[in-house]
Design an enzyme around this catalytic site. Structure first.
Site, PDB file in Angstrom:
ATOM      1  N   GLU A   1      -3.593   7.376  -4.217  1.00 52.65           N
ATOM      2  CA  GLU A   1      -3.567   6.141  -3.427  1.00 52.65           C
ATOM      3  C   GLU A   1      -3.426   4.935  -4.349  1.00 52.65           C
ATOM      4  O   GLU A   1      -4.227   4.767  -5.277  1.00 52.65           O
ATOM      5  CB  GLU A   1      -4.850   6.010  -2.604  1.00 52.65           C
ATOM      6  CG  GLU A   1      -4.840   4.801  -1.686  1.00 52.65           C
ATOM      7  CD  GLU A   1      -6.153   4.630  -0.925  1.00 52.65           C
ATOM      8  OE1 GLU A   1      -7.216   4.538  -1.574  1.00 52.65           O
ATOM      9  OE2 GLU A   1      -6.111   4.601   0.313  1.00 52.65           O
TER      10      GLU A   1
ATOM     11  N   TYR B   1       0.842  -1.205   0.000  1.00 51.24           N
ATOM     12  CA  TYR B   1       0.000   0.000   0.000  1.00 51.24           C
ATOM     13  C   TYR B   1       0.869   1.244   0.000  1.00 51.24           C
ATOM     14  O   TYR B   1       1.874   1.312   0.713  1.00 51.24           O
ATOM     15  CB  TYR B   1      -0.879   0.019   1.256  1.00 51.24           C
ATOM     16  CG  TYR B   1      -1.682   1.290   1.406  1.00 51.24           C
ATOM     17  CD1 TYR B   1      -2.981   1.376   0.927  1.00 51.24           C
ATOM     18  CD2 TYR B   1      -1.124   2.419   2.023  1.00 51.24           C
ATOM     19  CE1 TYR B   1      -3.713   2.544   1.047  1.00 51.24           C
ATOM     20  CE2 TYR B   1      -1.863   3.600   2.147  1.00 51.24           C
ATOM     21  CZ  TYR B   1      -3.147   3.649   1.662  1.00 51.24           C
ATOM     22  OH  TYR B   1      -3.874   4.807   1.776  1.00 51.24           O
TER      23      TYR B   1
END
Ligand code: ADP
Ligand code: MG
Length: 392
Positions: A196, A108
């Site tokens: 993101e 991530y």
């Protein structure tokens, strides 16, 4: 402003961030063609302004072009409901067909503005693929944070620190450091409010690739990026939010509310909602008409509130400075007449021409109660709710 994954992917490609080979389709036939062209297993991904697609069938792995066609046919024209959408979901008008990668590890990484320190912050975690909110709650120690310097930018050693924290294989360290540096440039040069990548993946042959991409653009900087402003897709907004967007009103629908709120100023709007809530009258929306709304905007704001079936009464709380009370009052009366509104309206008005405004409202023949302040307005709302009874 939110944009689609395929649009975000295009930006990443332009900045040299590796992404899977993919194309976007608006019909099932196109989806089949693209899958055939890619010539191996692909994933079909619904293009909507929401994540959490994987868990609800919005991201599907298929083996053949025919299967890609079938999945695309079932997704296109449907509404996808994920944990990030309302109960109504969002329309799927396009699907992305992407080559399926052999994933070894899902990581991530994201960049947001940290208001406290006034700088972009990179957040990275080895726990990719799941929602970062969950990681933050259950294993916060697994989120690594580094702030970029607004003047110097992100240094290579910072980028390398993050790559190390992601525990990528030694062979992928250089590529990961470069990817992080490029991602930071994406954020800065496009005036993003969010970038993101979840998941950022390591493939079986140790390539690092941005598998999913979410980019939000800062509305107030869009004037500097006319080509990005064109990426707006209003169809992803709920119909009332779409209308508000067009009229330049800040409107958010709230689930479970009963009282439609119309206020000027975001801070006052939030305070009004808190007080309405405390009075047992949950707000059905947030609506800030802004400091200088004209009569047309006020009419449209009123109509938007009226069009919401959850609204049982309307609370107007206005502190008039630039927006004059009499103008707002005339807007309300005009809109109420046009929509044949019979709902009770409670109005607290102070400031410029407040008395004139209240007179206009009182003389309108509508079901309007004026109140000298917000406390008085909540008493009036409680009374009205009681009179209406039964609907709790
Ligand atoms: P969302 O975040 O909306 O659920 P993602 O793009 O993150 O959508 O996809 C969900 C999951 O599907 C990913 O975590 C990954 O495991 C899998 N996936 C997505 N794209 C691919 C791909 N191109 N190849 C292989 N797996 C994929
Ligand atoms: Mg994702």
């Amino acid at each position: 402003m939110n944009i689609h994954e395929y649009q975000a992917k295009q930006i990443l490609d332009d900045f040299g961030v590796p992404t899977p080979h993919a194309e976007v389709a608006s019909t099932a036939a196109e989806a089949k063609e693209i899958a055939a062209r890619i010539g191996r297993r692909v994933v079909v991904k619904a293009q909507v302004h929401a994540g959490g697609r994987g868990k609800v069938g919005g991201v599907k792995l298929v083996n053949t072009p025919e299967e890609a066609e079938q999945v695309a046919a079932s997704l296109l024209g449907s509404r996808l409901v994920t944990n990030q959408t309302g109960a109504n979901g969002v329309p799927v008008e396009k699907v992305m067909i992407a080559e399926a990668l052999d994933i070894k590890d899902e990581l991530y990484i994201s960049i947001v503005i940290d208001g406290d320190i006034g700088a972009p912050v990179l957040m990275a975690s080895t726990e990719g693929g799941m929602e970062i909110e969950e990681v933050a709650e259950y294993s916060p120690e697994k989120i690594f944070r580094v702030a970029g310097d607004p003047l110097i930018g992100l240094t290579t050693y910072h980028a390398r620190d993050i790559a190390l924290a992601l525990e990528v294989p030694a062979g992928a360290l250089r590529a990961t450091t470069k990817l992080i540096t490029d991602l930071y440039r994406v954020f800065i040069e496009n005036d993003c409010s969010l970038v993101e990548i979840n998941p950022l993946v390591i493939t079986q042959d140790d390539q690092i690739i941005a598998l999913d991409a979410k980019i939000n653009l800062e509305d107030d900087a869009l004037f500097r990026h006319p080509e990005l402003a064109k990426l707006r897709d209003s169809n992803q907004l709920d119909p009332l939010e779409q209308r508000a967007d067009k009229a330049d009103l800040a409107y958010v629908k709230l689930e479970g509310g009963r009282v439609g709120c119309m206020v000027n100023g975001a801070g006052l709007a939030m305070a009004t909602m808190d007080i309405a809530n405390a009075a047992g009258a949950p707000p059905a929306n947030f609506l800030d008409i802004g400091g200088s709304a004209d009569q047309g905007q006020i009419e449209e704001a009123f109509k938007i509130i009226m069009a919401d079936d959850d609204v049982e009464m309307i609370l107007v709380n206005l502190f008039a400075g630039i927006a004059r009370s009499d103008v707002v009052a005339e807007g309300i009366v005009a809109a109420a007449k046009e929509t044949n509104a019979t709902l009770p309206i409670v109005v607290a008005m102070r400031g410029t021409n407040a008395e004139k405004g209240i007179k206009i409202l009182a003389g309108s023949g509508l079901n309007i109660t004026g109140a000298p302040d917000l406390a008085g307005a909540t008493v009036a709302i409680k009374q009205k709710l009681q009179e209406m009874g039964g609907s709790n």
